[in-house]
Enzyme design. Structure first.
Site, PDB file in Angstrom:
ATOM      1  N   HIS A   1     -43.248 -32.261 -41.530  1.00  9.84           N
ATOM      2  CA  HIS A   1     -43.024 -30.881 -41.119  1.00  9.84           C
ATOM      3  C   HIS A   1     -44.015 -29.882 -41.713  1.00  9.84           C
ATOM      4  O   HIS A   1     -43.916 -28.684 -41.448  1.00  9.84           O
ATOM      5  CB  HIS A   1     -41.589 -30.423 -41.434  1.00  9.84           C
TER       6      HIS A   1
HETATM    7  C1  UD1 Z   1     -39.461 -24.106 -44.448  1.00 11.45           C
HETATM    8  C2  UD1 Z   1     -40.224 -23.833 -45.728  1.00 11.45           C
HETATM    9  C3  UD1 Z   1     -40.844 -25.125 -46.266  1.00 11.45           C
HETATM   10  C4  UD1 Z   1     -39.793 -26.199 -46.409  1.00 11.45           C
HETATM   11  C5  UD1 Z   1     -39.029 -26.366 -45.110  1.00 11.45           C
HETATM   12  C6  UD1 Z   1     -37.901 -27.325 -45.351  1.00 11.45           C
HETATM   13  C7  UD1 Z   1     -41.349 -21.661 -45.979  1.00 11.45           C
HETATM   14  C8  UD1 Z   1     -42.634 -20.957 -45.912  1.00 11.45           C
HETATM   15  N1  UD1 Z   1     -41.330 -22.907 -45.494  1.00 11.45           N
HETATM   16  O1  UD1 Z   1     -40.401 -24.530 -43.477  1.00 11.45           O
HETATM   17  O2  UD1 Z   1     -41.416 -24.883 -47.516  1.00 11.45           O
HETATM   18  O3  UD1 Z   1     -40.422 -27.392 -46.742  1.00 11.45           O
HETATM   19  O4  UD1 Z   1     -38.483 -25.109 -44.694  1.00 11.45           O
HETATM   20  O5  UD1 Z   1     -37.327 -27.814 -44.235  1.00 11.45           O
HETATM   21  O6  UD1 Z   1     -40.379 -21.126 -46.449  1.00 11.45           O
HETATM   22  N2  UD1 Z   1     -36.102 -23.653 -36.863  1.00 11.45           N
HETATM   23  C9  UD1 Z   1     -35.024 -23.975 -36.091  1.00 11.45           C
HETATM   24  N3  UD1 Z   1     -33.806 -23.998 -36.695  1.00 11.45           N
HETATM   25  C10 UD1 Z   1     -33.607 -23.738 -38.008  1.00 11.45           C
HETATM   26  C11 UD1 Z   1     -34.729 -23.389 -38.771  1.00 11.45           C
HETATM   27  C12 UD1 Z   1     -35.962 -23.354 -38.199  1.00 11.45           C
HETATM   28  O7  UD1 Z   1     -35.150 -24.228 -34.908  1.00 11.45           O
HETATM   29  O8  UD1 Z   1     -32.458 -23.789 -38.488  1.00 11.45           O
HETATM   30  C13 UD1 Z   1     -37.445 -23.657 -36.240  1.00 11.45           C
HETATM   31  C14 UD1 Z   1     -37.875 -22.289 -35.737  1.00 11.45           C
HETATM   32  O9  UD1 Z   1     -38.555 -22.471 -34.554  1.00 11.45           O
HETATM   33  C15 UD1 Z   1     -38.854 -21.846 -36.817  1.00 11.45           C
HETATM   34  C16 UD1 Z   1     -39.454 -23.158 -37.299  1.00 11.45           C
HETATM   35  O10 UD1 Z   1     -38.403 -24.098 -37.199  1.00 11.45           O
HETATM   36  O11 UD1 Z   1     -39.808 -20.970 -36.317  1.00 11.45           O
HETATM   37  C17 UD1 Z   1     -39.967 -23.081 -38.717  1.00 11.45           C
HETATM   38  O12 UD1 Z   1     -38.951 -22.607 -39.616  1.00 11.45           O
HETATM   39  P1  UD1 Z   1     -39.357 -21.842 -40.992  1.00 11.45           P
HETATM   40  O13 UD1 Z   1     -38.151 -21.587 -41.809  1.00 11.45           O
HETATM   41  O14 UD1 Z   1     -40.237 -20.706 -40.686  1.00 11.45           O
HETATM   42  O15 UD1 Z   1     -40.292 -22.865 -41.709  1.00 11.45           O
HETATM   43  P2  UD1 Z   1     -40.077 -24.414 -41.950  1.00 11.45           P
HETATM   44  O16 UD1 Z   1     -41.149 -25.150 -41.253  1.00 11.45           O
HETATM   45  O17 UD1 Z   1     -38.674 -24.762 -41.659  1.00 11.45           O
HETATM   46  N1  UDP Z   2     -33.207 -34.345 -45.782  1.00 15.54           N
HETATM   47  C1  UDP Z   2     -32.011 -34.508 -45.085  1.00 15.54           C
HETATM   48  N2  UDP Z   2     -32.058 -34.864 -43.780  1.00 15.54           N
HETATM   49  C2  UDP Z   2     -33.231 -35.080 -43.115  1.00 15.54           C
HETATM   50  C3  UDP Z   2     -34.450 -34.898 -43.838  1.00 15.54           C
HETATM   51  C4  UDP Z   2     -34.384 -34.519 -45.162  1.00 15.54           C
HETATM   52  O1  UDP Z   2     -30.925 -34.349 -45.650  1.00 15.54           O
HETATM   53  O2  UDP Z   2     -33.204 -35.410 -41.933  1.00 15.54           O
HETATM   54  C5  UDP Z   2     -33.139 -33.933 -47.188  1.00 15.54           C
HETATM   55  C6  UDP Z   2     -33.872 -34.820 -48.167  1.00 15.54           C
HETATM   56  O3  UDP Z   2     -33.070 -35.891 -48.608  1.00 15.54           O
HETATM   57  C7  UDP Z   2     -34.191 -33.833 -49.285  1.00 15.54           C
HETATM   58  C8  UDP Z   2     -34.445 -32.542 -48.547  1.00 15.54           C
HETATM   59  O4  UDP Z   2     -33.806 -32.686 -47.281  1.00 15.54           O
HETATM   60  O5  UDP Z   2     -33.051 -33.669 -50.124  1.00 15.54           O
HETATM   61  C9  UDP Z   2     -35.908 -32.285 -48.361  1.00 15.54           C
HETATM   62  O6  UDP Z   2     -36.095 -31.180 -47.545  1.00 15.54           O
HETATM   63  P1  UDP Z   2     -37.385 -30.926 -46.670  1.00 15.54           P
HETATM   64  O7  UDP Z   2     -38.143 -32.175 -46.502  1.00 15.54           O
HETATM   65  O8  UDP Z   2     -36.945 -30.209 -45.445  1.00 15.54           O
HETATM   66  O9  UDP Z   2     -38.185 -29.864 -47.537  1.00 15.54           O
HETATM   67  P2  UDP Z   2     -39.249 -29.972 -48.716  1.00 15.54           P
HETATM   68  O10 UDP Z   2     -38.671 -30.810 -49.791  1.00 15.54           O
HETATM   69  O11 UDP Z   2     -40.513 -30.512 -48.134  1.00 15.54           O
HETATM   70  O12 UDP Z   2     -39.452 -28.554 -49.115  1.00 15.54           O
END
Ligand code: UD1
Ligand code: UDP
Length: 407
Positions: free
Chosen positions: A235
């Site tokens: 991601h």
């Molecule tokens: C965010 C965090 C990242 C973290 C990740 C964990 C920042 C800058 N990024 O990235 O560090 O690793 O979360 O998962 O804070 N969306 C949905 N449903 C949701 C949430 C998001 O559809 O519940 C979609 C939306 O289209 C959104 C995109 O995902 O625009 C990205 O979401 P966003 O929170 O901006 O960043 P992440 O890539 O999720």
């Molecule tokens: N995780 C989860 N379901 C998934 C993918 C990840 O519960 O389908 C959990 C994973 O075990 C860990 C956390 O989400 O505890 C990691 O989050 P993510 O990879 O979204 O963010 P990052 O750690 O890169 O910020």
């Protein structure tokens, strides 16, 4: 003492849950003690910014981690970095001014982390002109890659924080070299690993392996002769927001997908890109026939994901937290990134940093499947980090209050 804990995005929930529990237990012990005094009580207020909002990215974790419902939900939703960060700040300022917490505790490195730390650093309480103490849990991690939005969030949050709780030794060195005073830095361990250790047994009861037609011992059903599976998550914007990069990574997994199923828990960002870039052809897994290939799944609940991770032959990921969890579980991990802010997962753990070159990814996967790295648990990843953090936090804030009272 009122400790306001902020959560917003998926990886925050695992980091915050043990802290909520530790505060509840701390408050309970004090109340039960013979010296019980109302001024001695410690309580947590949970604020959810709503950065993540889908059931699969937020709601399900409250159930799996037995996290209490948030006291306050800001509902900010998605947006550009500026819009999302700005909206969290606007709403969080009102919350802080009305709730007047003694501590604002932020975890990790997402936009909610930085936005709330920044608000807390500049508010001024009516009457005493004070502001909350800012505590950052998971401080000090550095990828040294400023193109990574999380790196910007980490550096700025650390420099705004009064108390910095670090998960691994590298974090202490990073903070010292950036001039953060030593007395603010506490090497406490890893609260995400507290959650993992507390949930590991429960995760064994998940039905996910049956639902996917694979077994714990690696003997697959549905005609998978090799019977092993891999788990994939991607991601990071640098990997999935550029068609060529994303496509190269998927090609690099062809060899792995030819010998067994690769279960791909696809983040909503990633899903969107797959559709936008027309990459669906990579995912030709035939559910009924059980043939190999990459099989896209909705984001999984925490216990299902832990179970799937615990029994995988290899995990391929660009997630920060998953590098740590695989280290703790002793599962080989291939990180599809050029760097990591969590070097202990490589030096002590099971992680290999493959980079994003397809050939390098293939080689790293082959190496990880051939022989497991010798891994040991990093220092203080023992399931008790949250207790240490709460003890230090409460002591330090009390000392500060006493000092201020004597001024
Ligand atoms: C965010 C965090 C990242 C973290 C990740 C964990 C920042 C800058 N990024 O990235 O560090 O690793 O979360 O998962 O804070 N969306 C949905 N449903 C949701 C949430 C998001 O559809 O519940 C979609 C939306 O289209 C959104 C995109 O995902 O625009 C990205 O979401 P966003 O929170 O901006 O960043 P992440 O890539 O999720
Ligand atoms: N995780 C989860 N379901 C998934 C993918 C990840 O519960 O389908 C959990 C994973 O075990 C860990 C956390 O989400 O505890 C990691 O989050 P993510 O990879 O979204 O963010 P990052 O750690 O890169 O910020």
């Amino acid at each position: 003492m009122k400790i306001m804990i902020v959560v917003g995005a998926r990886p925050n929930f695992m980091k915050a849950a043990p802290l909520m529990r530790a505060i509840q237990n701390y408050g309970g012990q004090r109340a039960a003690g013979s010296l019980a005094d109302p001024s001695d009580s410690v309580r947590a207020v949970l604020v959810h910014t709503g950065q993540h909002y889908d059931e699969a990215m937020s709601g399900s974790f409250f159930v799996d981690l037995t996290l209490p419902k948030p006291d306050l939900y800001l509902g900010v939703g998605s947006g550009s970095h500026a819009v999302q960060t700005g909206e969290i700040m606007r709403l969080f300022e009102q919350v802080v001014l009305s709730e007047r917490p003694d501590v604002v505790l932020v975890v990790g490195d997402v936009n909610s982390t930085l936005a709330c730390a920044l608000v807390a650093s500049k508010v001024t309480y009516d009457g005493d002109g004070g502001r909350p103490t800012i505590a950052h849990v998971e401080a000090g991690l550095r990828s040294f890659d400023r193109y990574m939005p999380e790196e910007v969030n980490r550096v700025l949050t650390d420099h705004l924080s009064d108390l910095l709780f670090v998960t691994e030794e590298s974090g202490v060195q990073n903070l010292l070299s950036e001039g953060i005073p030593e007395d603010r830095i506490h090497f406490a361990g890893n609260t995400m690993i507290d959650s993992l250790l507390a949930s590991k047994e429960k995760a064994e009861h998940s039905s996910i392996l049956d639902r996917l037609g694979v077994h714990k011992n690696g003997n697959g059903t549905n005609g998978n002769s090799r019977g092993k599976y891999a788990l994939l998550t991607l991601h990071r914007p640098s990997n999935v927001d550029h068609r060529e990069n994303f496509s190269n990574i998927l090609h690099a997994l062809d060899e792995l997908a030819a010998v067994g199923p690769v279960f791909f828990s696809a983040h909503p960002r990633t899903r969107k890109r797959i559709a936008e870039f027309g990459l669906d052809s990579h995912f030709d897994f035939d559910e009924m026939g059980g043939k190999n290939g990459i099989r896209i799944l909705e984001p999984l609940g925490y216990l299902d994901f832990l179970c799937l991770m615990k029994h995988a032959a290899v995990v391929v990921t660009d997630s920060g937290g998953i590098q740590e969890e695989t280290t703790c579980l002793g599962i080989p991990c291939v990180t599809v990134r050029e760097n990591t802010e969590r070097p202990v997962t490589v030096t002590k753990g099971t992680n290999v940093i493959a980079g994003t070159n397809p050939q390098k990814i293939r080689e790293a996967i082959r190496m990880q499947l051939q022989g497991r790295k010798n891994a040991s648990a990093p220092e203080k990843w023992d399931g008790h980090a949250a207790e240490r953090i709460v003890e230090t936090l409460v002591t330090r804030v009390r000392e500060e209050k006493l000092e201020n009272a004597h001024k």
